[in-house]
Write an enzyme that holds these catalytic residues in place. Structure first.
Site, PDB file in Angstrom:
ATOM      1  N   GLY A  12       0.782  -1.240   0.000  1.00  0.00           N
ATOM      2  CA  GLY A  12       0.000   0.000   0.000  1.00  0.00           C
ATOM      3  C   GLY A  12       0.808   1.281   0.000  1.00  0.00           C
ATOM      4  O   GLY A  12       0.275   2.329   0.363  1.00  0.00           O
ATOM      5  N   ARG A  91      -5.038  -8.524  -9.047  1.00  0.00           N
ATOM      6  CA  ARG A  91      -6.129  -9.347  -9.576  1.00  0.00           C
ATOM      7  C   ARG A  91      -6.396  -8.933 -11.013  1.00  0.00           C
ATOM      8  O   ARG A  91      -6.450  -7.741 -11.305  1.00  0.00           O
ATOM      9  CB  ARG A  91      -7.423  -9.115  -8.772  1.00  0.00           C
ATOM     10  CG  ARG A  91      -7.344  -9.458  -7.307  1.00  0.00           C
ATOM     11  CD  ARG A  91      -7.390 -10.938  -7.045  1.00  0.00           C
ATOM     12  NE  ARG A  91      -8.528 -11.596  -7.666  1.00  0.00           N
ATOM     13  CZ  ARG A  91      -8.576 -12.898  -7.926  1.00  0.00           C
ATOM     14  NH1 ARG A  91      -7.544 -13.669  -7.645  1.00  0.00           N
ATOM     15  NH2 ARG A  91      -9.636 -13.427  -8.493  1.00  0.00           N
ATOM     16  N   LEU A  93      -9.025  -8.248 -13.883  1.00  0.00           N
ATOM     17  CA  LEU A  93     -10.379  -7.713 -13.742  1.00  0.00           C
ATOM     18  C   LEU A  93     -11.276  -8.270 -14.837  1.00  0.00           C
ATOM     19  O   LEU A  93     -10.859  -8.414 -15.988  1.00  0.00           O
ATOM     20  CB  LEU A  93     -10.334  -6.188 -13.838  1.00  0.00           C
ATOM     21  CG  LEU A  93      -9.472  -5.501 -12.781  1.00  0.00           C
ATOM     22  CD1 LEU A  93      -9.332  -4.020 -13.095  1.00  0.00           C
ATOM     23  CD2 LEU A  93     -10.042  -5.712 -11.383  1.00  0.00           C
ATOM     24  N   HIS A 109       1.833   0.847 -13.136  1.00  0.00           N
ATOM     25  CA  HIS A 109       2.559  -0.373 -13.492  1.00  0.00           C
ATOM     26  C   HIS A 109       4.059  -0.079 -13.441  1.00  0.00           C
ATOM     27  O   HIS A 109       4.498   0.949 -13.971  1.00  0.00           O
ATOM     28  CB  HIS A 109       2.146  -0.843 -14.890  1.00  0.00           C
ATOM     29  CG  HIS A 109       2.846  -2.091 -15.304  1.00  0.00           C
ATOM     30  ND1 HIS A 109       2.515  -3.328 -14.791  1.00  0.00           N
ATOM     31  CD2 HIS A 109       3.893  -2.303 -16.138  1.00  0.00           C
ATOM     32  CE1 HIS A 109       3.319  -4.244 -15.321  1.00  0.00           C
ATOM     33  NE2 HIS A 109       4.161  -3.642 -16.139  1.00  0.00           N
ATOM     34  N   ASP A 145      -2.496  -4.241 -18.770  1.00  0.00           N
ATOM     35  CA  ASP A 145      -1.392  -3.270 -18.873  1.00  0.00           C
ATOM     36  C   ASP A 145      -1.274  -2.640 -20.257  1.00  0.00           C
ATOM     37  O   ASP A 145      -0.161  -2.350 -20.725  1.00  0.00           O
ATOM     38  CB  ASP A 145      -0.058  -3.948 -18.494  1.00  0.00           C
ATOM     39  CG  ASP A 145      -0.044  -4.460 -17.061  1.00  0.00           C
ATOM     40  OD1 ASP A 145      -0.768  -3.892 -16.222  1.00  0.00           O
ATOM     41  OD2 ASP A 145       0.669  -5.444 -16.783  1.00  0.00           O
TER      42      ASP A 145
END
Ligand code: GAR
Length: 200
Positions: A12, A91, A93, A109, A145
């Site tokens: 985080g 994850r 999506l 990214h 990405d």
């Protein structure tokens, strides 16, 4: 101010940078919710300590990706989110979720896209002999990405770099770039023309 939901799976640190930037006067977004698919993600405790509402839901046992993502979508809408920022959300999506947030969901990214999509980007950049590496903030589209690029920052690759050393150098730039890119989106000044994003 636009209300942002931040999705995390772990540490985080990018989420923290987004939360910190939201405190500044004039920031065009506020963080409405930090959500994680990992109940004990360290980032959730950091968000709580910062006074940000949090939620978590384990991704296992919902009858598939689409059904899990529908629950995440409901959590974000219940929190009144206008925008979604993925910050180390590990994850894939579902297409429905991506479509529901099209143009309103961004990701960071750790590579200079379109190079090194996917995982292990720092080791792959070193192995490929790159002299520059970095990070990219982009709009999220169904293909991993691959969405329109909002902003990028580059760092040098050193002769004696390790993946961890390079990751740390990139992370400094992530923390600087991501709040700027999210603020640009929230301000409404970005224009998307095909694969290009103008106005950053
Ligand atoms: C960051 O380096 C982010 O760019 C990367 O995960 C790390 C999360 O760190 N994201 C991806 O690899 C997405 N595929 P953080 O939890 O400390 O922000």
């Amino acid at each position: 101010r636009k209300r942002v939901g931040i999705l995390i799976s772990g540490r985080g640190s990018n989420m923290s940078a987004l939360v910190a930037a939201a405190q500044a006067p004039g920031c065009p977004y506020e963080v409405a919710l930090v959500f994680s698919n990992v109940a004990d993600a360290p980032g959730l405790a950091i968000a709580e300590a910062a006074g940000v509402p949090t939620a978590s839901l384990d991704h296992r046992g919902h009858g598939g990706r689409a059904l899990f993502d529908a629950k995440v979508d409901a959590i974000l809408r219940d929190a009144g989110c206008d925008l979604v920022a993925l910050a180390g959300y590990m994850r894939l999506l579902s297409d429905d979720f991506v479509a529901a947030w099209e143009g309103r969901m961004i990701n960071i990214h750790p590579s200079l896209l379109p190079s090194f999509k996917g995982v292990d980007t720092h080791a792959r950049a070193i192995a490929a002999g790159c002299r520059l590496h970095g990070c990219t903030v982009h709009l999220v589209t169904p293909e991993l990405d691959s969405g329109p690029i909002i902003a990028q920052a580059a760092v040098p690759v050193m002769d004696d770099d390790t993946p961890d050393a390079l990751a740390a150098r990139v992370l400094v730039e992530e923390h600087r770039l991501y709040p700027q890119a999210l603020a640009a989106l929230a301000s409404g000044r970005l224009r998307v023309e095909g694969q290009r994003v103008l106005g950053f």
